[in-house]
Each structure stands twice: as C-alpha cells, then as structure tokens.
Design an enzyme around this catalytic site. Structure first.
Site, PDB file in Angstrom:
ATOM      1  N   ALA A   1      43.130  -8.041  29.661  1.00 27.64           N
ATOM      2  CA  ALA A   1      43.503  -9.432  29.932  1.00 27.64           C
ATOM      3  C   ALA A   1      42.416 -10.218  30.655  1.00 27.64           C
ATOM      4  CB  ALA A   1      44.801  -9.460  30.736  1.00 27.64           C
TER       5      ALA A   1
ATOM      6  N   GLU B   1      40.258  -2.900  49.435  1.00 29.31           N
ATOM      7  CA  GLU B   1      40.321  -2.337  48.081  1.00 29.31           C
ATOM      8  C   GLU B   1      40.302  -0.812  48.117  1.00 29.31           C
ATOM      9  OE1 GLU B   1      39.788  -4.368  44.831  1.00 29.31           O
ATOM     10  OE2 GLU B   1      40.567  -6.001  46.035  1.00 29.31           O
TER      11      GLU B   1
ATOM     12  N   HIS C   1      33.007  -3.252  43.290  1.00 26.24           N
ATOM     13  CA  HIS C   1      33.347  -2.219  44.280  1.00 26.24           C
ATOM     14  C   HIS C   1      32.091  -1.376  44.510  1.00 26.24           C
ATOM     15  CE1 HIS C   1      37.761  -2.351  42.768  1.00 26.24           C
ATOM     16  NE2 HIS C   1      37.690  -2.984  43.924  1.00 26.24           N
TER      17      HIS C   1
ATOM     18  N   CYS D   1      36.841   5.745  39.485  1.00 20.47           N
ATOM     19  CA  CYS D   1      37.867   4.721  39.750  1.00 20.47           C
ATOM     20  C   CYS D   1      39.262   5.294  39.546  1.00 20.47           C
ATOM     21  CB  CYS D   1      37.733   3.536  38.798  1.00 20.47           C
ATOM     22  SG  CYS D   1      36.205   2.641  38.928  1.00 20.47           S
TER      23      CYS D   1
HETATM   24  O1  SUG Z   1      40.151  -4.074  40.000  1.00 18.66           O
HETATM   25  N1  SUG Z   1      40.020  -3.816  36.511  1.00 18.66           N
HETATM   26  C1  SUG Z   1      39.961  -3.167  37.804  1.00 18.66           C
HETATM   27  C2  SUG Z   1      38.981  -2.023  37.783  1.00 18.66           C
HETATM   28  C3  SUG Z   1      39.017  -1.231  39.040  1.00 18.66           C
HETATM   29  C4  SUG Z   1      37.952  -0.187  39.096  1.00 18.66           C
HETATM   30  N2  SUG Z   1      38.072   0.562  40.292  1.00 18.66           N
HETATM   31  C5  SUG Z   1      37.051   1.011  41.041  1.00 18.66           C
HETATM   32  N3  SUG Z   1      35.820   0.577  40.876  1.00 18.66           N
HETATM   33  N4  SUG Z   1      37.295   1.839  41.981  1.00 18.66           N
HETATM   34  C6  SUG Z   1      39.586  -4.158  38.908  1.00 18.66           C
HETATM   35  O2  SUG Z   1      38.714  -5.000  38.665  1.00 18.66           O
HETATM   36  C7  SUG Z   1      40.936  -5.387  34.879  1.00 18.66           C
HETATM   37  C8  SUG Z   1      42.297  -5.728  34.351  1.00 18.66           C
HETATM   38  C9  SUG Z   1      42.246  -6.659  33.191  1.00 18.66           C
HETATM   39  O3  SUG Z   1      41.331  -7.449  33.073  1.00 18.66           O
HETATM   40  O4  SUG Z   1      43.217  -6.611  32.371  1.00 18.66           O
HETATM   41  C10 SUG Z   1      40.998  -4.707  36.256  1.00 18.66           C
HETATM   42  O5  SUG Z   1      41.885  -4.962  37.021  1.00 18.66           O
END
Ligand code: SUG
Length: 443
Positions: free
Chosen positions: A18, A173, A248, A367
């Site tokens: 999304a 986070e 992150h 992640c």
């Molecule tokens: O928070 N992606 C997550 C990815 C998290 C990765 N986690 C770490 N690096 N630890 C975020 O950005 C994308 C959802 C979307 O676009 O549908 C998303 O939330």
C-alpha cells in the site's frame, strides 16, 4: 547458559502493498502492487524452520486482527462491515489499507528487549514500541503488548512495560534501532540505542525523509530497563542515511556478540562510537566496516545486506543469514565473500534466504524477528505454544495453505467476506499457538 531466541512475526493473511511508509523506498516503489500473502507467509515460515534446523531456538509471534474494523469505526465509518470498508475506501484508501496492513510481521519493531544480565533487577525487560511515526503501525501496539504479556507472563522473570507516551518526542520503533553487544549472549552487555531525532536539539530538523526514533524514547527505555548508564551508548543515525532510505538503523548496521557490521555512513560519529562501545565491554569489538568504496549506502538499501541476521552457531562460529537480494548485488556479494573468508571475524558462513514478499515492503530477514536472550530457566518460563518445533511448523504451514489468499490487490480490500475469512483463520491460529483470547474479537 543463555541463548538468543528469535521470535519471528508470522506474516498475516492480509499482507499487501500500500505504500504506507514514507521514507521506506521499497514500500513506495511497490505501492498498489499485487501481493502474495500465502507465498509471503510460507517464506517467513521457511526462514524460521531454517534457523530451527541450524539448532537455534525459534519463536513465533502471531499476526494482528486485520482488517481492523474497530479502528475504522472509531474514526467515524459506520454501518455493517461492508459499509465500513466501502466508506473508508471512498474517503481515503490509505485508511482502508492501514486497517488491512500486515505490518506486525516486522517483529524487530515490536519491542525493545534487555536481557537479564544487563538489568538492575535481573529480569528480562521488554518495552513494546509505540510506532507513532506511521498510522498503520501505531495501531499494532495494543495487540503486540497483549501478545508479549501472554508469552512472557511470568512476572518473576519478565517485565513487559507499557509503551512510551504516544507523542513524537517519544517516537519509538523498537529493536530495529537497538543493538546489544556482549562477549557471549549470557555475559553482561553494552546496549546501543540509535536515534534519528532529538526533540531537545532544535538544530536537528527533518530533511527529505522522516526520522522515526527519538532520543528521548531511547533514554526512557534505558531507565525503565534499569540499565547501568556506563553500559549504555546513544548514537545518532547519519541524516544522509535516513535520506537515502535508511528508515531504521537495522537497514545499515547490525551486531552479534562482539561483531559489529555497519556501513561507514551509518552513524553521525562512527569513530568515537567504537571506543564508547568497547570501553565498558573490556574487549575490543570485531568491527566489519563497509566503505563507500565497497558499495554505496544506496546499494546497502537495495540489497539489505545489513538486515541480515548474524547468528552464533551451536557448532561454533557465526552465520550471516542474508536476503537473496544481497547475493544478487555484485559488489555486496563480493563484500560478503571477503567477510566470510576473513579469519579476523567469526562469520564463517553466509546463507541467502528468500523473503522477497516482505522485502518488497522494506522488511528483510532481521526486520522479521525480535531477538530475546534467555537463560534456560527463563526459556522454560516462556509460553511454550509459540516455540517452533517440527510439529508446530507443519501445523502452521497447513493452516496457511488452507486459509491464505494466493494474491491480494488493493481493490479487494473492501471485500467483507475476505475480512470475515481472515478472522476465522486467526481464531483457529490462537488454538494452534495456545493464545486464546489474544484478539479483540475473541474477548
Ligand atoms: O515500518 N514497511 C515497514 C517495514 C519495517 C521494516 N522493519 C525493520 N527495518 N526493522 C515499515 O516501514 C510498508 C507497508 C506498506 O507500504 O504497505 C511498511 O510498513
């Protein structure tokens, strides 16, 4: 005896693309695409099994109740389920997508964990992350906290704190911005907290992309976890890294025991950082620094090398569990080969796993997991229903095969029947994991 247990987020049936995370380049690039929830969940499960088969202890964190119709009702959409979903789609599709987001799969953002050798009261301390920087992620925190309290229920050994105040000064986070170093997992460690912004420093303004971790959050967690201040280090993420898509710190640095793997542009002040971390450990860190001449920060974001898991193998040595994308990048792969061949560090293997469905949303192997260092005694006090065994793995694969859609496109997110099917699947899952009552619809 202490070991690292990786708790992976089980990828939920509503996994979709999304584009909800501004500053996460993969999320933006794949916005509106068609996802494959079944393939995603099976990729995640295979990663968990891979680690279990290496002789490591592996845990599972359940997905969230999605779509979150209660959230949509709370912000004014009304009527039956179909009307609520259609209302959100017509008013703002990003709200509809947030209600369906399977983002809790990225368990590194679930919480920050300090193991018992580091804490003043000898308990394992866990603070669920408030995730206030992104709306779709902020709605994870209540169920995450409940799940962690059910899993780490023994209050004589575990303290699961309340999340920090939900305001940007305390934007948190979780473990994605936290690395613990120690000679071995069971020894007292030094905890590194990495932040992008400090509300008390007006010179630190946001540039291209948002900063997601606040220094005040790091400081509060270090206090709450009763860490020895002389064994805590706070470091600022390099603002150029954030603007290159390092939303992150675990996209640009990682560590295991005394190994510290990072890109030279990860931190605002790398040189003093290494001294600050090594001094309280009483042992030198084994630093593996990637230079710009090895590969650029953009290549790091593309390949997600630093989002590998470095694990200590029961047979000795360490393995780098990397995403396939790292092997496909020539300069990054060459760097990995040099690292594995170099006798000055204990990494003597590299394995490449397919987590492409998660990667397309910016989530690599690291992640997907929350690290919890536990003594044998603490491990036996954890809710055993979430510890992966060959039997549990087979049951989860069978559950995914029966319930998950092959594909999911943005147009399908207004379908109330699909929504109902997801809840039925989750109801069965809590039976499999022994977590009945976890979801709001079960209470
Ligand atoms: O928070 N992606 C997550 C990815 C998290 C990765 N986690 C770490 N690096 N630890 C975020 O950005 C994308 C959802 C979307 O676009 O549908 C998303 O939330």
């Amino acid at each position: 005896m202490a070991r690292e247990v990786n708790f992976d987020g089980l990828i939920g049936p509503t996994h979709n693309y999304a584009g909800l995370s501004h500053g996460n380049v993969a999320s933006a690039a794949n916005a509106g695409g068609v996802s494959s929830p079944k393939a995603a969940a099976l990729q995640g499960l295979r990663k968990m099994k891979y680690l279990m088969d290496l002789g490591l202890t592996q845990g599972v964190l359940p997905p969230q109740q999605r779509p979150d119709l209660a959230m949509l009702r709370r912000i004014g959409f009304s009527g039956d389920d179909g009307a609520v979903l259609a209302g959100a789609r017509d008013a703002d599709p990003t709200l509809l997508a947030a209600a369906w987001s399977a983002s809790s799969m990225w368990a590194a953002n679930a919480a920050t964990v300090s193991p018992s050798p580091d804490t003043g009261d000898g308990k394992v301390h866990i603070t669920p992350a408030n995730l206030v920087s992104n709306f779709h992620r902020s709605i994870e925190v209540d169920t995450t906290a409940r799940a962690l309290r059910m899993i780490f229920h023994d209050e004589s050994r575990f303290t699961v704190h309340d999340p920090l105040p939900c305001q940007m000064r305390f934007a948190d986070e979780g473990a994605a911005n936290h690395i613990r170093f120690a000679p071995s997992h069971g020894d007292p460690g030094v905890e590194l907290f990495v932040y992008g912004v400090n509300a008390m420093d007006p010179s630190m303004t946001t540039r291209k992309y948002p900063t997601r971790q606040a220094r005040s959050a790091c400081e509060a967690i270090a206090r709450m976890h009763r860490l020895d201040p002389s064994r805590v280090v706070f470091a600022r993420q390099h603002p150029d890294a954030i603007d290159a898509g390092v939303f992150h710190n675990d996209v640009i640095a990682t560590g295991n025991e005394l190994v510290f793997l990072y890109h030279e542009q990860a931190f605002a002040m790398s040189r003093s950082l290494i001294t600050d971390l090594s001094a309280p450990l009483g042992k030198p860190l084994v630093c593996i620094e990637a230079h710009d001449t090895d590969f650029s920060i953009h290549d790091a974001v593309k390949s997600y090398l630093f989002n590998s898991q470095i694990v200590t193998l029961p047979s000795g040595g360490m393995s780098l569990i990397a995403p396939l994308e790292a092997r496909e990048h020539e300069a990054v792969n060459a760097f990995i080969e040099r690292t594995v061949a170099d006798p000055r560090n204990p990494i003597n293997r590299a394995e490449f796993l397919d987590v492409r469905e998660s990667m397309r949303n910016g989530g690599g192997p690291a992640c997907l997991r929350l690290r919890v260092v536990l003594t044998d005694d603490e491990l036996s006090a954890v809710h055993q229903g979430v510890i992966l065994t060959p039997t549990l793995y087979s049951r989860l694969v069978d559950w995914v095969e029966r319930h998950y859609p092959e594909t999911l496109s943005p147009a399908e997110l207004a379908d109330p029947l699909l929504a109902r099917g997801c809840l039925d699947a989750l109801d069965e899952l809590t039976g499999i994991l022994g977590l009945a009552g976890l979801y709001p619809f079960q209470r």
